[in-house]
Design a protein around this motif. Structure first.
Motif, short mmCIF file in Angstrom:
data_model
loop_
_atom_site.label_atom_id
_atom_site.label_comp_id
_atom_site.label_asym_id
_atom_site.label_seq_id
_atom_site.Cartn_x
_atom_site.Cartn_y
_atom_site.Cartn_z
N ARG A 91 0.82 -1.22 0.00
CA ARG A 91 0.00 0.00 0.00
C ARG A 91 0.85 1.26 0.00
NH1 ARG A 91 -5.10 -1.18 4.13
NH2 ARG A 91 -6.02 -2.88 2.90
N PHE A 92 1.94 1.25 0.75
CA PHE A 92 2.78 2.45 0.81
C PHE A 92 3.38 2.76 -0.56
CE2 PHE A 92 7.02 4.32 1.27
CZ PHE A 92 6.71 5.49 1.93
N PHE A 93 4.09 1.78 -1.12
CA PHE A 93 4.73 2.01 -2.41
C PHE A 93 3.70 2.21 -3.51
CE2 PHE A 93 8.37 0.06 -0.23
CZ PHE A 93 9.35 0.96 -0.57
N ALA A 94 2.56 1.52 -3.41
CA ALA A 94 1.52 1.68 -4.42
C ALA A 94 0.96 3.10 -4.43
CB ALA A 94 0.40 0.67 -4.19
N THR A 95 0.80 3.67 -3.23
CA THR A 95 0.29 5.04 -3.14
C THR A 95 1.26 6.03 -3.78
OG1 THR A 95 -0.90 4.53 -1.10
CG2 THR A 95 -0.50 6.85 -1.57
N VAL A 96 2.55 5.89 -3.45
CA VAL A 96 3.56 6.78 -4.03
C VAL A 96 3.69 6.53 -5.53
CG1 VAL A 96 5.96 7.54 -3.91
CG2 VAL A 96 4.78 6.81 -1.83
N PHE A 97 3.59 5.26 -5.93
CA PHE A 97 3.66 4.89 -7.35
C PHE A 97 2.56 5.58 -8.15
CE2 PHE A 97 1.71 1.91 -10.41
CZ PHE A 97 2.75 1.77 -11.33
N ILE A 98 1.33 5.47 -7.67
CA ILE A 98 0.20 6.08 -8.39
C ILE A 98 0.28 7.60 -8.33
CG2 ILE A 98 -2.31 6.29 -8.46
CD1 ILE A 98 -2.43 3.46 -7.27
N GLY A 99 0.56 8.12 -7.13
CA GLY A 99 0.60 9.57 -6.96
C GLY A 99 1.66 10.22 -7.82
N SER A 100 2.87 9.66 -7.83
CA SER A 100 3.94 10.24 -8.63
C SER A 100 3.64 10.16 -10.12
CB SER A 100 5.27 9.54 -8.32
OG SER A 100 5.19 8.16 -8.63
N GLY A 101 3.00 9.06 -10.54
CA GLY A 101 2.64 8.93 -11.95
C GLY A 101 1.62 9.96 -12.38
N LEU A 102 0.61 10.17 -11.54
CA LEU A 102 -0.43 11.15 -11.88
C LEU A 102 0.11 12.57 -11.84
CD1 LEU A 102 -3.51 9.65 -9.99
CD2 LEU A 102 -2.95 9.48 -12.43
N VAL A 103 0.93 12.87 -10.83
CA VAL A 103 1.51 14.22 -10.75
C VAL A 103 2.44 14.47 -11.92
CG1 VAL A 103 2.97 15.75 -9.39
CG2 VAL A 103 1.25 14.37 -8.25
N PHE A 104 3.23 13.46 -12.30
CA PHE A 104 4.10 13.60 -13.47
C PHE A 104 3.29 13.96 -14.71
CE2 PHE A 104 5.38 11.36 -17.36
CZ PHE A 104 6.51 12.10 -17.67
N THR A 105 2.19 13.24 -14.92
CA THR A 105 1.36 13.50 -16.09
C THR A 105 0.80 14.92 -16.06
OG1 THR A 105 0.73 11.16 -16.13
CG2 THR A 105 -0.59 12.66 -17.45
N ALA A 106 0.31 15.34 -14.89
CA ALA A 106 -0.28 16.68 -14.76
C ALA A 106 0.77 17.76 -15.02
CB ALA A 106 -0.90 16.84 -13.38
N VAL A 107 1.96 17.61 -14.42
CA VAL A 107 3.00 18.62 -14.60
C VAL A 107 3.49 18.64 -16.04
CG1 VAL A 107 5.32 19.32 -13.89
CG2 VAL A 107 3.69 18.50 -12.18
N LEU A 108 3.60 17.46 -16.65
CA LEU A 108 4.03 17.40 -18.05
C LEU A 108 3.05 18.15 -18.95
CD1 LEU A 108 6.03 16.11 -20.12
CD2 LEU A 108 4.39 14.22 -20.30
N LEU A 109 1.76 17.94 -18.75
CA LEU A 109 0.77 18.61 -19.58
C LEU A 109 0.74 20.12 -19.30
CD1 LEU A 109 -2.16 16.02 -19.44
CD2 LEU A 109 -0.50 16.38 -21.27
N CYS A 110 0.91 20.50 -18.03
CA CYS A 110 0.96 21.93 -17.70
C CYS A 110 2.18 22.59 -18.34
CB CYS A 110 1.00 22.12 -16.18
SG CYS A 110 -0.56 21.78 -15.35
N GLY A 111 3.31 21.87 -18.32
CA GLY A 111 4.50 22.41 -18.96
C GLY A 111 4.32 22.56 -20.46
#
Length: 212
Positions: free
Chosen positions: A88-108
């Motif tokens: 659960r710990f790594f899965a949360t960071v895994f999903i969160g970092s992936g979604l934030v990466f996508t959002a920041v990439l699109l904003c950039g």
């Protein structure tokens, strides 16, 4: 244990293809931006007057949304293969970092698009702000989120023994390099799409037993 269904067998191939497609799209976009966009706002003279360079950046920006879609598919498919065994710990960071990466990439990409729309403007302060914002989002912030995603994926793959040791160590090396060197080492961000292509290729060829 019942044999995997046809739907289950299709998941690794989908994940592998998505990882390869994402890596190729993002890598191409990074190369086009790096070759066409000056690293410093003060070097904007030839770029503002050169339509071919602006066209290259526009092609790169057109590729980014498709890269984001492929990455989300890749993210979902990898998590589906982990299934109930995920931590659960790594899965949360895994999903969160992936979604934030996508959002920041699109904003950039959106910020770079706005900068491109005003490329012919003589307002240099506006150009400098747009350049700095787009450059920071695309090369520093998004790549550090990508680093967290790579580290978590590699750690999960190591703990569940679903990734070969060489790919795990490569992922840890890429993740640490992106965290420390992004923004200071030119072209370092290409390490992320390269890692994605390698991981996608492994998932495409490993078969269901290697990812279960």
């Amino acid at each position: 244990m019942p044999p995997p269904s046809a739907d289950a067998l299709s998941t690794p191939r989908a994940a592998g293809l998505a990882g390869i497609l994402f890596g190729l799209l993002l890598g191409t976009a990074i190369v086009l931006v790096r070759l066409a966009l000056p690293a410093h706002p003060a070097d904007a003279g030839p770029w503002l007057t050169g339509s071919s360079r602006r066209a290259a950046v526009q092609v790169a920006l057109d590729l980014v949304p498709f890269a984001g879609i492929a990455f989300l598919w890749f993210l979902a498919a990898v998590r589906d293969r982990i299934g109930e065994r995920e931590d659960r710990f790594f899965a949360t960071v895994f999903i969160g970092s992936g979604l934030v990466f996508t959002a920041v990439l699109l904003c950039g990409a959106a910020a770079a698009g706005g900068m491109l729309a005003t490329a012919g403007d003589t307002n240099r302060p506006l150009w400098g702000y747009g350049h700095s914002l787009a450059y920071a989002l695309l090369t520093e912030y998004s790549m550090r989120m990508a680093a967290v995603f790579v580290l978590c994926t590699s750690t999960i793959g190591h703990r569940l023994r679903v990734l070969p040791r060489a790919l795990v160590w490569l992922g840890w090396l890429v993740g640490m390099a992106l965290i420390i060197g992004t923004g200071d080492v030119a072209w370092l961000e290409l390490a992320f799409p390269l890692w994605s292509v390698l991981l996608g290729g492994h998932m495409l060829t490993a078969g269901p037993r290697a990812v279960r």
